[in-house]
Scaffold this motif. Structure first.
Motif, PDB file in Angstrom:
ATOM      1  N   GLY A 201       0.797  -1.213   0.000  1.00 57.47           N
ATOM      2  CA  GLY A 201       0.000   0.000   0.000  1.00 57.47           C
ATOM      3  C   GLY A 201       0.835   1.269   0.000  1.00 57.47           C
ATOM      4  N   LEU A 202       2.148   1.141   0.290  1.00 55.81           N
ATOM      5  CA  LEU A 202       3.012   2.324   0.238  1.00 55.81           C
ATOM      6  C   LEU A 202       3.387   2.705  -1.195  1.00 55.81           C
ATOM      7  CD1 LEU A 202       3.525   1.435   3.363  1.00 55.81           C
ATOM      8  CD2 LEU A 202       5.435   2.993   3.119  1.00 55.81           C
ATOM      9  N   GLN A 203       3.082   1.805  -2.139  1.00 56.40           N
ATOM     10  CA  GLN A 203       3.180   2.072  -3.581  1.00 56.40           C
ATOM     11  C   GLN A 203       4.608   2.082  -4.141  1.00 56.40           C
ATOM     12  OE1 GLN A 203       0.891   5.599  -4.503  1.00 56.40           O
ATOM     13  NE2 GLN A 203      -0.991   4.761  -3.620  1.00 56.40           N
ATOM     14  N   GLU A 204       5.571   2.637  -3.420  1.00 59.24           N
ATOM     15  CA  GLU A 204       6.945   2.655  -3.918  1.00 59.24           C
ATOM     16  C   GLU A 204       7.908   2.728  -2.735  1.00 59.24           C
ATOM     17  OE1 GLU A 204       7.360   7.407  -4.962  1.00 59.24           O
ATOM     18  OE2 GLU A 204       6.694   6.007  -6.520  1.00 59.24           O
ATOM     19  N   PRO A 205       9.151   2.237  -2.909  1.00 58.03           N
ATOM     20  CA  PRO A 205      10.083   2.127  -1.777  1.00 58.03           C
ATOM     21  C   PRO A 205      10.428   3.453  -1.117  1.00 58.03           C
ATOM     22  CG  PRO A 205      11.186   1.681  -3.882  1.00 58.03           C
ATOM     23  CD  PRO A 205       9.716   1.680  -4.149  1.00 58.03           C
ATOM     24  N   GLU A 206      10.420   4.561  -1.879  1.00 61.21           N
ATOM     25  CA  GLU A 206      10.775   5.854  -1.301  1.00 61.21           C
ATOM     26  C   GLU A 206       9.824   6.271  -0.187  1.00 61.21           C
ATOM     27  OE1 GLU A 206      10.656   5.164  -4.493  1.00 61.21           O
ATOM     28  OE2 GLU A 206      12.807   5.265  -4.962  1.00 61.21           O
ATOM     29  N   TYR A 252       2.365  -2.484  17.462  1.00 59.54           N
ATOM     30  CA  TYR A 252       2.633  -2.820  16.057  1.00 59.54           C
ATOM     31  C   TYR A 252       1.683  -2.004  15.192  1.00 59.54           C
ATOM     32  CZ  TYR A 252       3.621  -5.660  11.911  1.00 59.54           C
ATOM     33  OH  TYR A 252       4.013  -6.092  10.664  1.00 59.54           O
ATOM     34  N   ILE A 253       2.263  -1.161  14.328  1.00 62.02           N
ATOM     35  CA  ILE A 253       1.463  -0.322  13.434  1.00 62.02           C
ATOM     36  C   ILE A 253       1.625  -0.850  12.018  1.00 62.02           C
ATOM     37  CG2 ILE A 253       1.017   2.011  12.595  1.00 62.02           C
ATOM     38  CD1 ILE A 253       2.266   3.097  15.138  1.00 62.02           C
ATOM     39  N   ALA A 254       0.536  -1.323  11.432  1.00 65.70           N
ATOM     40  CA  ALA A 254       0.561  -1.896  10.084  1.00 65.70           C
ATOM     41  C   ALA A 254       0.007  -0.879   9.098  1.00 65.70           C
ATOM     42  CB  ALA A 254      -0.268  -3.177  10.044  1.00 65.70           C
ATOM     43  N   CYS A 255       0.853  -0.420   8.184  1.00 66.08           N
ATOM     44  CA  CYS A 255       0.474   0.613   7.219  1.00 66.08           C
ATOM     45  C   CYS A 255       0.396   0.015   5.814  1.00 66.08           C
ATOM     46  CB  CYS A 255       1.483   1.748   7.227  1.00 66.08           C
ATOM     47  SG  CYS A 255       1.748   2.497   8.849  1.00 66.08           S
ATOM     48  N   GLY A 256      -0.800  -0.008   5.255  1.00 65.22           N
ATOM     49  CA  GLY A 256      -0.954  -0.523   3.900  1.00 65.22           C
ATOM     50  C   GLY A 256      -0.705  -2.000   3.788  1.00 65.22           C
ATOM     51  N   ILE A 257      -0.992  -2.743   4.849  1.00 66.44           N
ATOM     52  CA  ILE A 257      -0.845  -4.202   4.874  1.00 66.44           C
ATOM     53  C   ILE A 257      -2.235  -4.815   4.965  1.00 66.44           C
ATOM     54  CG2 ILE A 257       0.060  -6.170   6.159  1.00 66.44           C
ATOM     55  CD1 ILE A 257       2.343  -4.398   7.091  1.00 66.44           C
ATOM     56  N   SER A 258      -2.576  -5.674   4.028  1.00 66.64           N
ATOM     57  CA  SER A 258      -3.928  -6.234   3.998  1.00 66.64           C
ATOM     58  C   SER A 258      -4.172  -7.211   5.139  1.00 66.64           C
ATOM     59  CB  SER A 258      -4.180  -6.927   2.655  1.00 66.64           C
ATOM     60  OG  SER A 258      -3.290  -8.018   2.483  1.00 66.64           O
ATOM     61  N   ASP A 279      -8.923   0.000   2.670  1.00 67.26           N
ATOM     62  CA  ASP A 279      -9.887  -1.067   2.385  1.00 67.26           C
ATOM     63  C   ASP A 279     -10.504  -1.537   3.695  1.00 67.26           C
ATOM     64  OD1 ASP A 279     -11.368  -3.221   1.577  1.00 67.26           O
ATOM     65  OD2 ASP A 279      -9.668  -4.409   0.846  1.00 67.26           O
ATOM     66  N   SER A 280     -11.745  -1.174   3.950  1.00 69.00           N
ATOM     67  CA  SER A 280     -12.394  -1.510   5.220  1.00 69.00           C
ATOM     68  C   SER A 280     -12.600  -3.011   5.406  1.00 69.00           C
ATOM     69  CB  SER A 280     -13.740  -0.788   5.326  1.00 69.00           C
ATOM     70  OG  SER A 280     -14.609  -1.192   4.273  1.00 69.00           O
ATOM     71  N   SER A 281     -12.527  -3.791   4.329  1.00 70.89           N
ATOM     72  CA  SER A 281     -12.719  -5.233   4.427  1.00 70.89           C
ATOM     73  C   SER A 281     -11.400  -5.998   4.526  1.00 70.89           C
ATOM     74  CB  SER A 281     -13.507  -5.744   3.210  1.00 70.89           C
ATOM     75  OG  SER A 281     -12.789  -5.506   2.008  1.00 70.89           O
ATOM     76  N   ALA A 282     -10.278  -5.288   4.678  1.00 72.82           N
ATOM     77  CA  ALA A 282      -8.973  -5.945   4.783  1.00 72.82           C
ATOM     78  C   ALA A 282      -8.946  -6.855   6.014  1.00 72.82           C
ATOM     79  CB  ALA A 282      -7.868  -4.901   4.877  1.00 72.82           C
ATOM     80  N   PRO A 283      -8.409  -8.071   5.886  1.00 71.09           N
ATOM     81  CA  PRO A 283      -8.381  -9.032   7.007  1.00 71.09           C
ATOM     82  C   PRO A 283      -7.679  -8.512   8.251  1.00 71.09           C
ATOM     83  CG  PRO A 283      -7.799 -10.119   4.940  1.00 71.09           C
ATOM     84  CD  PRO A 283      -7.864  -8.654   4.648  1.00 71.09           C
ATOM     85  N   ILE A 284      -6.758  -7.568   8.102  1.00 65.64           N
ATOM     86  CA  ILE A 284      -6.013  -7.058   9.258  1.00 65.64           C
ATOM     87  C   ILE A 284      -6.934  -6.420  10.281  1.00 65.64           C
ATOM     88  CG2 ILE A 284      -5.558  -4.763   8.265  1.00 65.64           C
ATOM     89  CD1 ILE A 284      -2.713  -6.353   9.942  1.00 65.64           C
ATOM     90  N   PHE A 285      -8.092  -5.902   9.843  1.00 64.53           N
ATOM     91  CA  PHE A 285      -9.009  -5.245  10.773  1.00 64.53           C
ATOM     92  C   PHE A 285      -9.679  -6.235  11.727  1.00 64.53           C
ATOM     93  CE2 PHE A 285      -9.133  -1.789   7.455  1.00 64.53           C
ATOM     94  CZ  PHE A 285      -8.531  -0.836   8.250  1.00 64.53           C
ATOM     95  N   THR A 289      -6.233  -4.018  17.289  1.00 59.19           N
ATOM     96  CA  THR A 289      -6.810  -3.386  18.479  1.00 59.19           C
ATOM     97  C   THR A 289      -7.530  -2.105  18.092  1.00 59.19           C
ATOM     98  OG1 THR A 289      -4.825  -4.197  19.633  1.00 59.19           O
ATOM     99  CG2 THR A 289      -6.288  -2.732  20.848  1.00 59.19           C
ATOM    100  N   TYR A 290      -6.885  -1.336  17.215  1.00 59.77           N
ATOM    101  CA  TYR A 290      -7.465  -0.103  16.690  1.00 59.77           C
ATOM    102  C   TYR A 290      -7.310  -0.104  15.172  1.00 59.77           C
ATOM    103  CZ  TYR A 290      -6.796   1.288  21.561  1.00 59.77           C
ATOM    104  OH  TYR A 290      -6.806   1.328  22.934  1.00 59.77           O
ATOM    105  N   GLY A 291      -8.387   0.244  14.470  1.00 61.11           N
ATOM    106  CA  GLY A 291      -8.343   0.278  13.021  1.00 61.11           C
ATOM    107  C   GLY A 291      -8.656   1.656  12.474  1.00 61.11           C
ATOM    108  N   LEU A 292      -7.829   2.129  11.549  1.00 63.61           N
ATOM    109  CA  LEU A 292      -8.056   3.421  10.900  1.00 63.61           C
ATOM    110  C   LEU A 292      -8.302   3.163   9.419  1.00 63.61           C
ATOM    111  CD1 LEU A 292      -5.144   5.494  12.512  1.00 63.61           C
ATOM    112  CD2 LEU A 292      -7.537   5.393  13.234  1.00 63.61           C
ATOM    113  N   VAL A 293      -9.544   3.392   8.973  1.00 64.30           N
ATOM    114  CA  VAL A 293      -9.883   3.215   7.565  1.00 64.30           C
ATOM    115  C   VAL A 293      -9.654   4.553   6.866  1.00 64.30           C
ATOM    116  CG1 VAL A 293     -11.670   2.601   5.915  1.00 64.30           C
ATOM    117  CG2 VAL A 293     -11.582   1.442   8.131  1.00 64.30           C
TER     118      VAL A 293
END
Length: 311
Positions: A201-206, A252-258, A279-285, A289-293
């Motif tokens: 979800g970060l789209q590119e390494p930079e 643990y903060i998951a950014c752009g991980i499904s 994606d509100s339906s991503a399995p990570i949710f 503990t806390y989800g930010l859509v």
């Protein structure tokens, strides 16, 4: 019945997660002693030394991993202390030499433990099975036991005066030819208390620079999903998941991980999980503990600004 805690020692000091485990066992009322092995820390004053640290073995041949050396040293201490259980936190070293030393001494071996309970003369340990889909409670009679780092913490008593052991070591069968020092020195992910991980979800390494800034403000480390490391965006040492590192940070903060099951298997035992995904339906949710859509490119910079203001 006695428990023995193996503590890894480096120039930077005694391994924190091993000390946390020692404190946990002390607070649970166990008859516990500890041994520290490796190279002597730069700072090793009595005020810092655990009261139950009974023996230390410092040797230059242990500066680099020596499985036969560590095994001989630990066996020597075990012959003296006669422990029923030998504990340590899971690491590249202990995951390697603990199992075959246990087999050599006719002990059991249990890995990835997340809970320990004392029941009279028995110890019951809990560990995940099937990538965390089930939990097993195991009665450990005479065993080597590895626990997940940052999972069991306690305050150990200080003021120890350990005996410094001295004996010859067998020749190290592992020859170190060369070392590659990373440009940025970072803590092993399995030891990190705070991890900010990024996915495709970060789209590119930079864009990982944004996560590095957030992790730096939090005093944490940067992790990554397998898709990211396979793409070459991050080194494999940063990979979290079933085929990467198993981590148990406090945050643990998951950014752009499904949240594929392979990734969840490596981080689902984190104490607090924050998921950021549009994606509100991503399995990570289902595991967080806390989800930010929302868009991580908007939310993460806002988190950075808020932390900068509060610092």
């Amino acid at each position: 019945m006695k428990s023995l805690v193996f503590i890894d020692s480096t120039e930077e000091g005694l391994k924190k997660s091993d000390l946390d485990l020692l404190g946990f066992l002390e607070e649970s009322g166990q008859d516990v002693v500890a041994v520290a092995m490796g190279v002597k820390p730069n700072s090793f004053s009595p005020e810092e030394v655990p009261a139950n640290l009974k023996s230390v073995f410092f040797h230059e041949d242990l500066r680099h991993y020596s499985p036969l050396g560590l095994a001989k040293a630990l066996k020597t201490v075990m012959e003296k202390e006669q422990p029923q259980w030998v504990f340590s936190t899971a690491s590249l070293k202990t995951k390697d030499f603990f199992p075959w030393l246990a087999a050599d001494l006719n002990y059991g071996f249990i890995n990835e433990v997340t809970d320990i309970k004392r029941a009279e003369s028995k110890i019951l340990v809990t560990k995940p099975l099937y990538a965390g889909k089930a939990l097993a409670e195991i009665e450990a009679e005479k065993s080597f036991i590895l626990v997940q780092a940052n999972y069991m913490c306690g305050a150990f008593k200080r003021g120890g005066n350990p005996e410094e052991l001295s004996f010859s070591l067998p020749q190290n069968p592992i020859a170190h030819q060369s070392f590659k020092i990373p440009e940025k020195k970072s803590k092993d992910l399995s030891e990190a208390e705070i991890i900010v991980s990024g996915g495709r979800g970060l789209q590119e390494p930079e864009n990982f620079k944004m996560l590095e800034e957030l992790a730096g403000l939090l005093g944490g480390e940067v992790g990554a999903s397998r898709a990211v490391t396979d793409a070459g965006w991050q080194p494999y040492s940063r990979q979290v998941g079933q085929t990467g590192k198993t981590v148990t940070p406090r945050l643990y903060i998951a950014c752009g991980i499904s949240g594929a099951i392979q990734h969840l298997a490596g981080m689902q035992n984190s104490q607090v999980i924050v998921a950021i995904n549009k994606d509100s339906s991503a399995p990570i949710f289902k595991k967080c503990t806390y989800g930010l859509v929302g868009d991580l490119f908007e939310l993460v910079p806002e988190m950075i600004k808020a932390l900068q203001k509060s610092s």
